[in-house]
Design an enzyme around this catalytic site. Structure first.
Site, PDB file in Angstrom:
ATOM      1  N   GLU A  59       1.011  -1.096  -0.131  1.00  0.00           N
ATOM      2  CA  GLU A  59       0.039  -0.061   0.018  1.00  0.00           C
ATOM      3  C   GLU A  59       0.961   1.179   0.039  1.00  0.00           C
ATOM      4  O   GLU A  59       1.750   1.427   0.874  1.00  0.00           O
ATOM      5  CB  GLU A  59      -0.896   0.169   1.117  1.00  0.00           C
ATOM      6  N   ASP A 111      10.169   7.234   0.823  1.00  0.00           N
ATOM      7  CA  ASP A 111       9.535   7.338  -0.447  1.00  0.00           C
ATOM      8  C   ASP A 111       9.181   6.107  -1.169  1.00  0.00           C
ATOM      9  O   ASP A 111      10.151   5.332  -1.398  1.00  0.00           O
ATOM     10  CB  ASP A 111      10.799   8.362  -1.236  1.00  0.00           C
ATOM     11  N   ASP A 134      -1.834  12.094  -3.227  1.00  0.00           N
ATOM     12  CA  ASP A 134      -2.008  13.517  -3.161  1.00  0.00           C
ATOM     13  C   ASP A 134      -2.468  14.210  -4.555  1.00  0.00           C
ATOM     14  O   ASP A 134      -1.751  13.837  -5.402  1.00  0.00           O
ATOM     15  CB  ASP A 134      -0.730  14.351  -2.928  1.00  0.00           C
ATOM     16  N   PHE A 208      -9.687  10.392   4.852  1.00  0.00           N
ATOM     17  CA  PHE A 208      -9.741  11.433   3.715  1.00  0.00           C
ATOM     18  C   PHE A 208     -10.853  11.149   2.788  1.00  0.00           C
ATOM     19  O   PHE A 208     -11.408  12.315   2.167  1.00  0.00           O
ATOM     20  CB  PHE A 208      -8.253  10.764   2.968  1.00  0.00           C
ATOM     21  N   GLU A 209     -11.086   9.985   2.541  1.00  0.00           N
ATOM     22  CA  GLU A 209     -12.442   9.823   1.557  1.00  0.00           C
ATOM     23  C   GLU A 209     -13.913  10.366   2.077  1.00  0.00           C
ATOM     24  O   GLU A 209     -14.525  10.977   1.849  1.00  0.00           O
ATOM     25  CB  GLU A 209     -12.624   8.438   1.245  1.00  0.00           C
TER      26      GLU A 209
HETATM   27  C1  LIG Z   1      -3.877  12.185   0.600  1.00  0.00           C
HETATM   28  S1  LIG Z   1      -3.211  11.147   1.620  1.00  0.00           S
HETATM   29  C2  LIG Z   1      -4.194   9.875   1.642  1.00  0.00           C
HETATM   30  C3  LIG Z   1      -4.091   8.852   2.504  1.00  0.00           C
HETATM   31  C4  LIG Z   1      -4.949   7.546   2.665  1.00  0.00           C
HETATM   32  N1  LIG Z   1      -4.607   6.550   1.446  1.00  0.00           N
HETATM   33  C5  LIG Z   1      -6.173   7.802   2.634  1.00  0.00           C
HETATM   34  O1  LIG Z   1      -7.004   7.405   1.833  1.00  0.00           O
HETATM   35  O2  LIG Z   1      -6.433   8.511   3.919  1.00  0.00           O
HETATM   36  C6  LIG Z   1      -1.759  10.623   0.531  1.00  0.00           C
HETATM   37  C7  LIG Z   1      -0.536  10.081   1.516  1.00  0.00           C
HETATM   38  O3  LIG Z   1       0.382   9.560   0.609  1.00  0.00           O
HETATM   39  C8  LIG Z   1       1.857   9.973   1.211  1.00  0.00           C
HETATM   40  N2  LIG Z   1       2.700   9.881   0.047  1.00  0.00           N
HETATM   41  C9  LIG Z   1       2.835  10.818  -0.908  1.00  0.00           C
HETATM   42  N3  LIG Z   1       3.858  10.566  -1.375  1.00  0.00           N
HETATM   43  C10 LIG Z   1       4.373   9.430  -1.150  1.00  0.00           C
HETATM   44  C11 LIG Z   1       5.585   8.696  -1.478  1.00  0.00           C
HETATM   45  N4  LIG Z   1       6.130   8.958  -2.759  1.00  0.00           N
HETATM   46  N5  LIG Z   1       5.825   7.774  -0.942  1.00  0.00           N
HETATM   47  C12 LIG Z   1       5.122   7.375   0.416  1.00  0.00           C
HETATM   48  N6  LIG Z   1       3.918   8.098   0.560  1.00  0.00           N
HETATM   49  C13 LIG Z   1       3.669   9.127  -0.165  1.00  0.00           C
HETATM   50  C14 LIG Z   1       1.405  11.370   2.066  1.00  0.00           C
HETATM   51  O4  LIG Z   1       2.491  11.300   3.059  1.00  0.00           O
HETATM   52  C15 LIG Z   1       0.021  11.015   2.453  1.00  0.00           C
HETATM   53  O5  LIG Z   1       0.144  10.374   3.636  1.00  0.00           O
END
Ligand SMILES: C[S@@+](CC[C@H](N)C(=O)[O-])C[C@H]1O[C@@H](n2cnc3c(N)ncnc32)[C@H](O)[C@@H]1O
Length: 232
Positions: A59, A111, A134, A208-209
């Protein structure tokens, strides 16, 4: 010249709650997986991390981890590798793993682009989840979006033959970009030819959703599978 890579996140200095910090201190040694570019997640390393062999789901971007926990409870027979860069979320997920007595979740704080590119070996994964990445809505930021041609190729190569990729977003133009990029990847085929899928019941509702739904956002789900006979 500046050679920093374009990343899909900006590291926020989010503050840890005392409980998240405690969970990180207590449980990282048990369930945290350190990133090392030169130490890939081979089959034997995975077996020793989880103490068993089982289908492996990655995930990307678990946020606060409530979806990860719901899925790990739904599928105790699968191993989950949850990856995010946000420290307090990592602490929060470790806390929830402990509270739920789960043994099938491991966590990486790094990352995901680097993890998938350098640590996960080709044809290792049974599934990949990317829920509400994001959206980077401004056109000048679109290059930061996670779902791009080059990374999708890496993801497709990491899947086993028949393995799946499930994505969801509440941002329409990102959904369309995802659909176009995934459809153009020859290793993948779309479960809903040409289109999005109905929301699969297996996808848990995340914070978030729920927020997006309150704001009246639509949600688009995509489900692609790695072609059975595809080469690398
Ligand atoms: C908008 S949030 C959505 C979180 C979750 N999936 C939800 O539906 O509530 C996006 C998440 O992706 C993580 N993220 C963004 N780019 C990433 C990357 N390259 N590697 C790991 N995590 C990442 C951010 O830190 C953030 O927690």
């Amino acid at each position: 010249m500046d050679h920093r890579p374009i990343r899909s996140f900006v590291l926020r200095q989010g503050r840890f709650s005392p409980a998240q910090q405690r969970a990180l201190d207590l449980f990282w040694p048990q369930w945290g997986v350190e990133y090392a570019a030169d130490s890939p997640l081979s089959a034997s390393r995975l077996e020793s991390l989880y103490g068993r062999q089982a289908p492996l789901i990655v995930e990307i971007g678990f946020g606060m981890g409530e979806g990860t926990i719901a899925l790990a409870l739904q599928r105790p027979d699968w191993n989950f590798l949850a990856i995010d860069v946000h420290g307090p979320g990592v602490g929060g997920l470790l806390k929830k793993i402990a509270e739920n007595g789960l043994t099938n979740v491991r966590v990486m704080r790094h990352d995901a682009v680097e993890v998938l590119t350098h640590s996960v070996l080709p044809e290792t994964l049974d599934g990949i989840h990317v829920f509400f990445p994001d959206p980077w809505p401004k056109a000048r930021h679109h290059k930061r979006r996670l779902i791009q041609e080059g990374f999708v190729r890496v993801l497709a190569q990491r899947l086993k033959s028949g393995g799946y990729m499930h994505l969801a977003t509440d941002w329409q133009d990102y959904a369309e970009q995802m659909l176009a990029v995934l459809r153009a990847e020859p290793l993948l085929c779309n479960r809903a030819p040409e289109n999005f899928v109905e929301r699969p019941e297996t996808r848990p509702l995340t914070r978030f959703e729920a927020r997006g739904m309150r704001l009246g956002h639509g949600v688009w789900d995509l489900w692609f599978e790695r072609r059975i006979s595809g080469g690398k």
